[in-house]
Scaffold this active site. Sequence first.
Site, PDB file in Angstrom:
ATOM      1  N   HIS A 168      -7.764  -5.625  -0.647  1.00 26.24           N
ATOM      2  CA  HIS A 168      -6.256  -4.798  -0.188  1.00 26.24           C
ATOM      3  C   HIS A 168      -5.538  -5.562   0.661  1.00 26.24           C
ATOM      4  O   HIS A 168      -4.364  -5.798   0.662  1.00 26.24           O
ATOM      5  CB  HIS A 168      -6.658  -3.442  -0.403  1.00 26.24           C
ATOM      6  CG  HIS A 168      -5.398  -2.722  -0.010  1.00 26.24           C
ATOM      7  ND1 HIS A 168      -4.390  -2.477  -1.033  1.00 26.24           N
ATOM      8  CD2 HIS A 168      -4.796  -2.086   1.200  1.00 26.24           C
ATOM      9  CE1 HIS A 168      -3.573  -1.679  -0.705  1.00 26.24           C
ATOM     10  NE2 HIS A 168      -3.773  -1.123   0.553  1.00 26.24           N
ATOM     11  N   ASP A 169      -6.047  -6.123   1.788  1.00 22.95           N
ATOM     12  CA  ASP A 169      -5.676  -6.888   2.930  1.00 22.95           C
ATOM     13  C   ASP A 169      -4.969  -7.988   2.558  1.00 22.95           C
ATOM     14  O   ASP A 169      -4.438  -8.691   3.346  1.00 22.95           O
ATOM     15  CB  ASP A 169      -6.831  -6.807   3.878  1.00 22.95           C
ATOM     16  CG  ASP A 169      -6.869  -5.677   4.839  1.00 22.95           C
ATOM     17  OD1 ASP A 169      -5.683  -4.687   4.703  1.00 22.95           O
ATOM     18  OD2 ASP A 169      -7.762  -5.411   5.710  1.00 22.95           O
ATOM     19  N   SER A 190       0.736  -1.104  -0.206  1.00 21.17           N
ATOM     20  CA  SER A 190      -0.194  -0.041   0.041  1.00 21.17           C
ATOM     21  C   SER A 190       0.959   1.329  -0.013  1.00 21.17           C
ATOM     22  O   SER A 190       1.927   1.554  -0.855  1.00 21.17           O
ATOM     23  CB  SER A 190      -1.021  -0.196   1.160  1.00 21.17           C
ATOM     24  OG  SER A 190      -2.097   0.733   1.099  1.00 21.17           O
ATOM     25  N   ARG A 239     -12.065   6.242   9.142  1.00 19.70           N
ATOM     26  CA  ARG A 239     -11.524   4.713   9.436  1.00 19.70           C
ATOM     27  C   ARG A 239     -12.425   3.977   8.825  1.00 19.70           C
ATOM     28  O   ARG A 239     -12.043   2.922   8.093  1.00 19.70           O
ATOM     29  CB  ARG A 239     -11.229   4.684  10.683  1.00 19.70           C
ATOM     30  CG  ARG A 239     -10.500   3.169  10.903  1.00 19.70           C
ATOM     31  CD  ARG A 239      -9.311   2.889  10.164  1.00 19.70           C
ATOM     32  NE  ARG A 239      -8.667   1.643  10.644  1.00 19.70           N
ATOM     33  CZ  ARG A 239      -7.657   1.167  10.281  1.00 19.70           C
ATOM     34  NH1 ARG A 239      -7.112   1.948   9.137  1.00 19.70           N
ATOM     35  NH2 ARG A 239      -7.071   0.293  10.585  1.00 19.70           N
ATOM     36  N   ASP A 258      -8.117  -6.859  -5.031  1.00 23.13           N
ATOM     37  CA  ASP A 258      -7.764  -5.453  -4.475  1.00 23.13           C
ATOM     38  C   ASP A 258      -8.644  -4.521  -5.207  1.00 23.13           C
ATOM     39  O   ASP A 258      -8.074  -4.225  -6.450  1.00 23.13           O
ATOM     40  CB  ASP A 258      -6.530  -5.395  -4.429  1.00 23.13           C
ATOM     41  CG  ASP A 258      -5.871  -4.029  -3.820  1.00 23.13           C
ATOM     42  OD1 ASP A 258      -6.811  -3.133  -3.475  1.00 23.13           O
ATOM     43  OD2 ASP A 258      -4.789  -4.097  -3.353  1.00 23.13           O
TER      44      ASP A 258
END
Lengths: 399, 399
Positions: free
Chosen positions: B366-367, B168, B238, B333
């Site tokens: 993405h994680d 990232s 967040r 992602d």
Amino acid sequence: MPNGKQKQSKLTLVHTRETSVGIVERQFAHFDTPLRLRSGGVLENFTIAYETYGTLNADKSNVILICHALSGDSHVAGYYTDDPDEAPGWWDEAVGPNKMFDTNRYYVICSNVIGGCRGSTGPSSLAPDGKPYGLRFPIITISDMVEAQRHLLDRLDIPKLFAVGGGSMGGMQALQWAVNYPERVENVLFIASTPRSSTQNIAFNEIGRRAIYADPNWQRGDYYDRPEKPDAGLAVARMIGHITYMSEYSLETKFGRNLQNRSQLAYTFDTEFAVESYLQYQGEKFVERFDANSYLYITKALDYYDVSEGYSTIYDALRKTNANFLVVSFSSDWLYTDKQARELVDPLRRLKKNVEYQRVKASFGHDSFLVEVETMTELVGGYLDRMWKKKSRPNKKNG
Amino acid sequence: MPNGKQKQSKLTLVHTRETSVGIVERQFAHFDTPLRLRSGGVLENFTIAYETYGTLNADKSNVILICHALSGDSHVAGYYTDDPDEAPGWWDEAVGPNKMFDTNRYYVICSNVIGGCRGSTGPSSLAPDGKPYGLRFPIITISDMVEAQRHLLDRLDIPKLFAVGGGSMGGMQALQWAVNYPERVENVLFIASTPRSSTQNIAFNEIGRRAIYADPNWQRGDYYDRPEKPDAGLAVARMIGHITYMSEYSLETKFGRNLQNRSQLAYTFDTEFAVESYLQYQGEKFVERFDANSYLYITKALDYYDVSEGYSTIYDALRKTNANFLVVSFSSDWLYTDKQARELVDPLRRLKKNVEYQRVKASFGHDSFLVEVETMTELVGGYLDRMWKKKSRPNKKNG
């Protein structure tokens, strides 16, 4: 509305008073009969704001009910006044003479959903005690929106719908009509919608609600007599929603990394990128016309939506439907995806229902259903035309 | 961390003190030399918090710099204390003996970015006048983060990096290292990252910032001596970010439409769906450890990021790089997509740079770069091993 330059000029062409359905009037139907809601709550009386376009024919067989999406209202097309600066209804390209929903042939009705803030009873309306409902308003569902519309149709003495349709949340209502009132619906237009809100759908809506809850002016929904409204929270919620309506492609082609009113990076927290300015504008514009509590109630209705709710499976929910279905999804729609459309198409097919599924290659994401006017006119207008001709020749064999 | 049940148990196995790098200590490097920033701003003095793992070899040829993402810090692995309840660093699965970054061989350094809030100088730090900077802190960029790290390496007397890498925002820093200091970087690990923030990337970050601005406790960044912090706004920011880290699949398999502590719909605005509860928890947990102003500054750095900034094209930016590149993207992602990874891979290839591109089929969005430990160990650990062996046999022909 997110669309490329080419598309914009096309829309501008369509948006003329000459091709419009003309001057329309918002009407109100008041009901003193209680509306019993899925949640167990009851509205002792309620009002539905609605508009009609075209002419009801003698045997009342030409009625199309259009159901609006989250931020829509009853003003689907036309103008309220002669003011040349007035913008037309939200789907003016679709409703009018010779348009997708041809008012030379069909009698089109559109009503504001129960729980809304554009004329129908919602959390900003006065409760029987004379004060705005606020959070005392009962939780509503898509099925309750349909039930309120059913009251309206009864009032208008319309027994049956030639078609009920809409995009996004409008598609959910159309589907639910076919489930709740199988004998009153001939055709369902299920466009850029889903038979069941996904986890990601719920997640985005919940974050929007959190943004409203976090606004101290929200006051747990009791802000109507206060000078400050939860505009900041509602604007953030709208911005979150707005992103999900646009494809990556829409954003890249419309804004890219272009700067707003500058030639080089300023390195400040001021609005720098054009996309920031656009989102901010969307948020600000929205709070002028929408009520934060209505946003909460309607997003909850979206999240609750699962056509199989109350049934053991989606098959059981769909089994007794009696309508023909046109299902349209858009390849770049990442809010209500192709996959979600197929969650409706597949069981309908297995149940041998009459369903036509069109997956449209389109670049503008969820908003494609509003933007791709030509394609939609061909698909939806063409479908309606075929269905209309089929039912006008009852002696010929169907299919 | 979003991951299926099976993966979770795997991670639990990996997370044992036995396989860990052990007890580590956060260190601080103070600099009285000014840090000149891209924005034109200057920090007259600054501090960088960092940690090291493994042992520096005699010729200082075994250094790997790991760069963290938006919400990370210098504590990449290991534990600070013997407390059995303590959680390990944020990438403990990756850094340690026989792990992806094998501390038996490599000397790993990780530092908190400038502008952060985890030990390095940022908007919550005291300015020369003895009061917290707040918005007086200058705007920082990815390149400035690299420049601060370069000061740290000079202080540690490390002339060259065997590798610099991260996922990232960490990947952006790694890439920028190769551009700014071509002679100091042998290998770049560019993982789940992008050479340029897209319009959608900017849009999501801007909405997060708007949520913070909208919080009256934000006070234009001047909240450090007040009892109330802009926690509500930061939590919403967040949550927005968190959604973009997870794939639709992650959300569906982890939560679906499951209800939280209920067996049926309650029809209230209380948290009902499990995914709502999860997001709320993510928001609440985050505000305990993160500063809202740092969130603003770091997301701005992300938005500004375009490796071609300051050059006429991306080719010009990459032309003088001297590193080998490993680029890894993950199929699910949607924050930093395959397409964005190829925006780096394609020009590198055309420039005849040594680049290996791995598109990993992975479900966790993405994680994935944090979750897919086995695949990552094979890919990244394997790549490093090959590069290490290649450089340890200087007589053999490369390639």
